[in-house]
Design a protein around this motif. Structure first.
Motif, PDB file in Angstrom:
ATOM      1  N   VAL A   1       0.747  -1.299  -0.064  1.00 42.45           N
ATOM      2  CA  VAL A   1       0.107  -0.059   0.016  1.00 42.45           C
ATOM      3  C   VAL A   1       0.834   1.123  -0.091  1.00 42.45           C
ATOM      4  O   VAL A   1       1.777   1.516   0.657  1.00 42.45           O
ATOM      5  CB  VAL A   1      -0.910  -0.106   1.211  1.00 42.45           C
ATOM      6  N   ARG A   2       0.378   2.051  -0.695  1.00 42.27           N
ATOM      7  CA  ARG A   2       1.276   3.404  -0.979  1.00 42.27           C
ATOM      8  C   ARG A   2       0.412   4.775  -0.768  1.00 42.27           C
ATOM      9  O   ARG A   2       0.721   5.838  -0.922  1.00 42.27           O
ATOM     10  CB  ARG A   2       2.151   3.337  -2.101  1.00 42.27           C
ATOM     11  N   HIS A   3      -0.899   4.357  -0.934  1.00 38.49           N
ATOM     12  CA  HIS A   3      -1.900   5.605  -0.568  1.00 38.49           C
ATOM     13  C   HIS A   3      -2.613   5.409   0.781  1.00 38.49           C
ATOM     14  O   HIS A   3      -3.231   4.262   0.998  1.00 38.49           O
ATOM     15  CB  HIS A   3      -2.820   5.372  -1.856  1.00 38.49           C
ATOM     16  N   PHE A   4      -2.453   6.355   1.625  1.00 40.66           N
ATOM     17  CA  PHE A   4      -3.078   6.059   3.081  1.00 40.66           C
ATOM     18  C   PHE A   4      -3.925   7.074   3.465  1.00 40.66           C
ATOM     19  O   PHE A   4      -3.847   8.390   2.757  1.00 40.66           O
ATOM     20  CB  PHE A   4      -1.727   5.791   4.065  1.00 40.66           C
ATOM     21  N   LYS A   5      -4.796   6.895   4.400  1.00 41.44           N
ATOM     22  CA  LYS A   5      -5.492   8.066   5.221  1.00 41.44           C
ATOM     23  C   LYS A   5      -4.790   8.537   6.050  1.00 41.44           C
ATOM     24  O   LYS A   5      -3.764   7.864   6.844  1.00 41.44           O
ATOM     25  CB  LYS A   5      -6.802   7.473   5.326  1.00 41.44           C
TER      26      LYS A   5
ATOM     27  N   LEU B   1       5.843   5.392  -5.444  1.00 37.32           N
ATOM     28  CA  LEU B   1       6.723   4.197  -4.593  1.00 37.32           C
ATOM     29  C   LEU B   1       6.893   4.351  -3.302  1.00 37.32           C
ATOM     30  O   LEU B   1       7.692   3.631  -2.830  1.00 37.32           O
ATOM     31  CB  LEU B   1       8.186   4.306  -5.582  1.00 37.32           C
ATOM     32  N   SER B   2       6.307   5.252  -2.559  1.00 34.24           N
ATOM     33  CA  SER B   2       6.360   5.419  -1.182  1.00 34.24           C
ATOM     34  C   SER B   2       4.951   6.096  -0.586  1.00 34.24           C
ATOM     35  O   SER B   2       4.532   6.730  -1.090  1.00 34.24           O
ATOM     36  CB  SER B   2       7.563   5.813  -0.530  1.00 34.24           C
ATOM     37  N   GLY B   3       4.769   5.796   0.684  1.00 33.50           N
ATOM     38  CA  GLY B   3       3.803   6.569   1.361  1.00 33.50           C
ATOM     39  C   GLY B   3       4.384   7.244   2.678  1.00 33.50           C
ATOM     40  O   GLY B   3       3.382   7.567   3.426  1.00 33.50           O
TER      41      GLY B   3
ATOM     42  N   ALA C   1      -5.311  -8.572   8.168  1.00 30.56           N
ATOM     43  CA  ALA C   1      -6.422  -8.913   9.151  1.00 30.56           C
ATOM     44  C   ALA C   1      -6.959  -7.835   9.824  1.00 30.56           C
ATOM     45  O   ALA C   1      -8.163  -7.894  10.190  1.00 30.56           O
ATOM     46  CB  ALA C   1      -5.916 -10.047   9.766  1.00 30.56           C
ATOM     47  N   GLU C   2      -6.174  -6.945   9.996  1.00 31.74           N
ATOM     48  CA  GLU C   2      -6.867  -5.684  11.009  1.00 31.74           C
ATOM     49  C   GLU C   2      -7.284  -4.497   9.874  1.00 31.74           C
ATOM     50  O   GLU C   2      -7.651  -3.546  10.329  1.00 31.74           O
ATOM     51  CB  GLU C   2      -5.580  -5.250  11.807  1.00 31.74           C
ATOM     52  N   ASN C   3      -7.201  -4.637   8.646  1.00 36.41           N
ATOM     53  CA  ASN C   3      -7.843  -3.783   7.521  1.00 36.41           C
ATOM     54  C   ASN C   3      -6.719  -2.571   7.548  1.00 36.41           C
ATOM     55  O   ASN C   3      -6.967  -1.314   7.452  1.00 36.41           O
ATOM     56  CB  ASN C   3      -9.069  -3.291   7.702  1.00 36.41           C
ATOM     57  N   ILE C   4      -5.309  -2.955   8.084  1.00 34.62           N
ATOM     58  CA  ILE C   4      -4.352  -1.975   7.928  1.00 34.62           C
ATOM     59  C   ILE C   4      -3.416  -2.239   6.925  1.00 34.62           C
ATOM     60  O   ILE C   4      -3.078  -3.472   6.595  1.00 34.62           O
ATOM     61  CB  ILE C   4      -3.386  -2.056   9.346  1.00 34.62           C
TER      62      ILE C   4
ATOM     63  N   HIS D   1      -4.269   3.128   7.361  1.00 39.02           N
ATOM     64  CA  HIS D   1      -5.439   2.754   6.720  1.00 39.02           C
ATOM     65  C   HIS D   1      -5.327   3.033   5.196  1.00 39.02           C
ATOM     66  O   HIS D   1      -5.150   4.156   4.815  1.00 39.02           O
ATOM     67  CB  HIS D   1      -6.822   3.435   7.273  1.00 39.02           C
ATOM     68  N   PRO D   2      -5.538   2.226   4.289  1.00 42.12           N
ATOM     69  CA  PRO D   2      -5.441   2.138   2.960  1.00 42.12           C
ATOM     70  C   PRO D   2      -6.449   3.389   2.517  1.00 42.12           C
ATOM     71  O   PRO D   2      -7.635   3.531   2.960  1.00 42.12           O
ATOM     72  CB  PRO D   2      -5.625   1.038   2.475  1.00 42.12           C
ATOM     73  N   ALA D   3      -6.121   4.341   1.595  1.00 38.46           N
ATOM     74  CA  ALA D   3      -6.947   5.155   0.856  1.00 38.46           C
ATOM     75  C   ALA D   3      -7.892   4.437   0.231  1.00 38.46           C
ATOM     76  O   ALA D   3      -9.213   5.037  -0.323  1.00 38.46           O
ATOM     77  CB  ALA D   3      -6.292   6.146   0.151  1.00 38.46           C
ATOM     78  N   ASP D   4      -7.905   3.326  -0.420  1.00 40.55           N
ATOM     79  CA  ASP D   4      -8.547   2.507  -1.290  1.00 40.55           C
ATOM     80  C   ASP D   4      -8.039   1.009  -1.182  1.00 40.55           C
ATOM     81  O   ASP D   4      -6.804   0.786  -0.799  1.00 40.55           O
ATOM     82  CB  ASP D   4      -8.404   3.000  -2.779  1.00 40.55           C
TER      83      ASP D   4
END
Length: 207
Positions: A21-25, A95-97, A145-148, A181-184
């Protein structure tokens, strides 16, 4: 404990949905979730039970900024390897968050741990780093599993990162992770979606 089909199916889902994941809330990750992820790492296998991983949860803004600048310099240098359309495609990749992720983890391998008394690593000392990688993968699946979401930032100069944290000489940087938390969410790897490369078939030969 006997494993059932529901365990197998749940693990299969985690493996499919475990994406870099590279797009985060901006939402923070709850402390109790981070505690569970830390406990999950404790379940990872380690050569000789050496448990060589050392984890920094990076909260200091100056350190975060230094890592971000390190990434930018390394990324610019990496971009020079490509030409024409491939270079343009590379620079278009995210390439990074590092700027968005609420949690940064710098994960090191202690290359000379007293734990384990050298068991299992005399001919393959790299098993210590491999053990740290298994701990990272264990954390990664537990996070899913934690939706992270988790993103592994590999475009870094490890010597520069080491200088930022002033760690012992025997510590080697194994991974720098972004968590949040992923943005999508998608079960399709970002590099597939960006058209960079699709998966190749796993090489598996009977010999």
């Amino acid at each position: 404990m006997q494993m059932g089909s529901h365990h197998r199916d749940a693990l299969a889902d985690l493996l499919v949905w475990r994406r870099d994941v590279r797009h985060f809330k901006a939402d923070p990750v709850a402390p109790e979730v981070l505690a569970r992820l830390r406990d999950a790492m404790d379940c990872a296998p380690a050569v000789g039970n050496a448990r060589p991983w050392r984890v920094f949860q990076v909260e200091d803004r100056a350190k975060r900024q230094a890592v971000l600048e390190n990434f930018k310099a390394a990324n610019d240098k990496a971009a020079e390897l490509y030409c024409d359309e491939k270079a343009e495609a590379y620079r278009a990749l995210k390439l990074s968050g590092l700027q968005e992720a609420p949690v940064h983890l710098a994960i090191w391998t202690e290359t000379a741990p007293a734990e384990g008394a050298g068991l299992g690593r005399q001919t393959m000392p790299e098993m210590l780093a491999y053990s740290t990688v298994t701990a990272i993968q264990t954390l990664w699946l537990a996070a899913r599993a934690e939706n992270i979401g988790v993103g592994w930032v590999s475009i870094l100069d490890p010597k520069g990162v080491k200088a930022v944290f002033d760690v012992p000489d025997s510590w080697s940087l194994t991974g720098y992770l972004c968590l949040g938390h992923p943005a999508d969410t998608s079960d399709t790897p970002l590099l597939h979606r960006a058209g960079w490369q699709k998966n190749t078939t796993t090489y598996w030969e009977i010999t």
